[in-house]
Design an enzyme around this catalytic site. Sequence first.
Site, short mmCIF file in Angstrom:
data_model
loop_
_atom_site.label_atom_id
_atom_site.label_comp_id
_atom_site.label_asym_id
_atom_site.label_seq_id
_atom_site.Cartn_x
_atom_site.Cartn_y
_atom_site.Cartn_z
N GLU A 259 29.33 17.15 30.28
CA GLU A 259 28.22 16.54 31.00
C GLU A 259 28.86 15.61 32.01
O GLU A 259 29.54 14.66 31.66
CB GLU A 259 27.31 15.79 30.02
N CYS A 298 24.40 8.62 34.38
CA CYS A 298 24.60 9.98 34.88
C CYS A 298 23.28 10.62 35.30
O CYS A 298 23.27 11.59 36.06
CB CYS A 298 25.28 10.83 33.81
#
Length: 689
Positions: A259, A298
């Site tokens: 990720e 993120c």
Amino acid sequence: MTDFLPSWVQGEWWTPSEGDDAAVVRDASTGEVITRVSTEGLDLGAALEYARTTGHASLAELTFHQRALLLKQLALALTERKDELYALSARTGATKADSWVDIDGGIGVLFSYSGKGRRELPNSRVHVDGPVEPLSKDGSFLGRHVYTTLPGVAVQINAFNFPVWGSLEKLAPAFLAGMPTLVKPATPTGYLAEAMVRILVESGLLPDGSLQLVSGSVPTLFDHLRLGDLVGFTGSASTAEKLRQHPAVQTGGVRFTAETDSINASVLGTDAVAGTPEFDAYVRQLVVEMTTKAGQKCTAIRRAIVPAGTADAVVAAVQQRIAEKTVLGDPRAEGVTMGPLASTAQRDEVLRQVQKLQDAGGRVVVGSTDAPSVRLADGTTGDAPDGAFIAPLLLRFDDAAAEAVHDVEAFGPVSSLLTYSTTAEAAALVARGGGSLVTSIATHDPAQAVELATRIAPFNGRMLLLDRDDARSSTGHGSPLPGLVHGGPGRAGGGEELGGIRAVLHHMQRTAVQGSPEMLTALTGVWHAGATANADGRHPFRKSLAELRVGDQVASAAREVTLDDIETFAHFTGDTFYAHMDEESAAANPFFPGRVAHGYLLVSWAAGLFVDPEPGPVLANYGLENLRFITPVSPGDSIRVQLTAKQITPRETDEYGEVRWDAVIRNQNDDIVATYDVLTLVRKEPVAA
């Protein structure tokens, strides 16, 4: 000299005696030294082997439900001492609200997976996937897919922005799957992850070897990985790509999921003009994503994509909201709503990326890149040269196609404003990000929402449709939830985390198994038709879970169905559908030979045929599943039912468990009339006489 940050490996705390290459970690607001971090002298290979042996043995003794219950107890242990974590979290630059997202959010993941594990997984060690696949006409050869735990260690490499949540959202599904974990937190905030692990260790709840912590760099870690191990990485796309190229991943069979960076977008619909609830919700969400964790998320919004005619209004509204709602400073000072970045190195990196955006045509329209004046810990306002502070920044691009805005991520309180003319153009701008974790769409126009969503879904791991109906209840653009997939295609890493039980299964191997009903029953703990059944004369409803066995069975006598029965049921229930009441119309239906019995009449009769009515271990029938009507029953036909204990699931915290029964209704010709599962709650122990 400041002490080294310890690691928890092989069942004990380990601290280096020296570390010439030690990293110095400082308070994000004041620059005060907190700790030093080094792994010099640490045997990573031994730590991994300890997980594969001791850790696996400890977790293998437990069922899914037992592991799930431990997750709840671990969550409670952290909850009792979370004030300690909050105090440390402030040193990372996190406000109380930021810390809530990280600490309480991480604890919430443990609670969530504890509940899901007990609701959605069996109380066993093997998980069955999908239905039986018949492989022979006589039923003697079947196929089934099963999940079993990977034999290695789950190595979890986390980013600096969420030292608690980032660790726990990876730990929970791995632990539930029965896979031991080795956590490697990012150095700037690793001391908070260490405090969290210390609480878990001191709780005494962790099975031996189920969790280890390595504080510091791990340059040789991948050299010790092998088939059966798994790596879950959160960090930069460039680092992820380097790790993917390691032989352990390329040819060694090590699973790798990532990720990474994500140039996420938020699209304002053409209907969402200033003054509408959608416009207000859009601006509010954009500012939240710029300022929460100082934009170090993120999932933060990096590209605000708005209609050309609304851009000026968005800029003005963002500027006003930041001025009214954002107080920049030391999180320990009263009233501060946005803290510093995690380190001065991170601050300098963000400013370098902002300069790239400016060089590509971005104009700063909200905020300034100058060193800001901030609220200090003592409540005064002034400069903080040793703190990692940046004011929220909104840049505006006249050229929405500028390459940098779709490629450069300033991982801080920074977003860029782009404009579009058509829905297709807005979707194309989203896609230019190369794959994102999340995109939100603010509109009250279902047609526009559908057009945008269908165009951009392939480029996103998650989408949020934001409008006046869900604005107050929405968890927000930047909030990954335990039950929904976190991850995204392309630049976002191509991996998946969370997503409920999906994440548990990521830590297991799906295997197709072929064999006889007897063998598949033994492997799965689920009775398969054709396997040994036990009709010993004692009704299974008279047996507690301590006495009941998979395969225990009762077969009923037959009962004839008459036309009067059908009409009585029809008038009593109000179900006078023509197939039950009109011979001519029923005969004209391609599915029926004439008037037929109601399916629910047959299921009701079947319950009367198999039930044992006296009080006993069976406490309640709480549902039917997988009901299928196969052969119609006409007046004059008879039915009988066979009931077999299919799956037994004791509940760890209750005095009862669940029993799934295989029910088959047949007619006088032995044709199958209906099949379904009956679900009951049954006492664990026999009822006292």
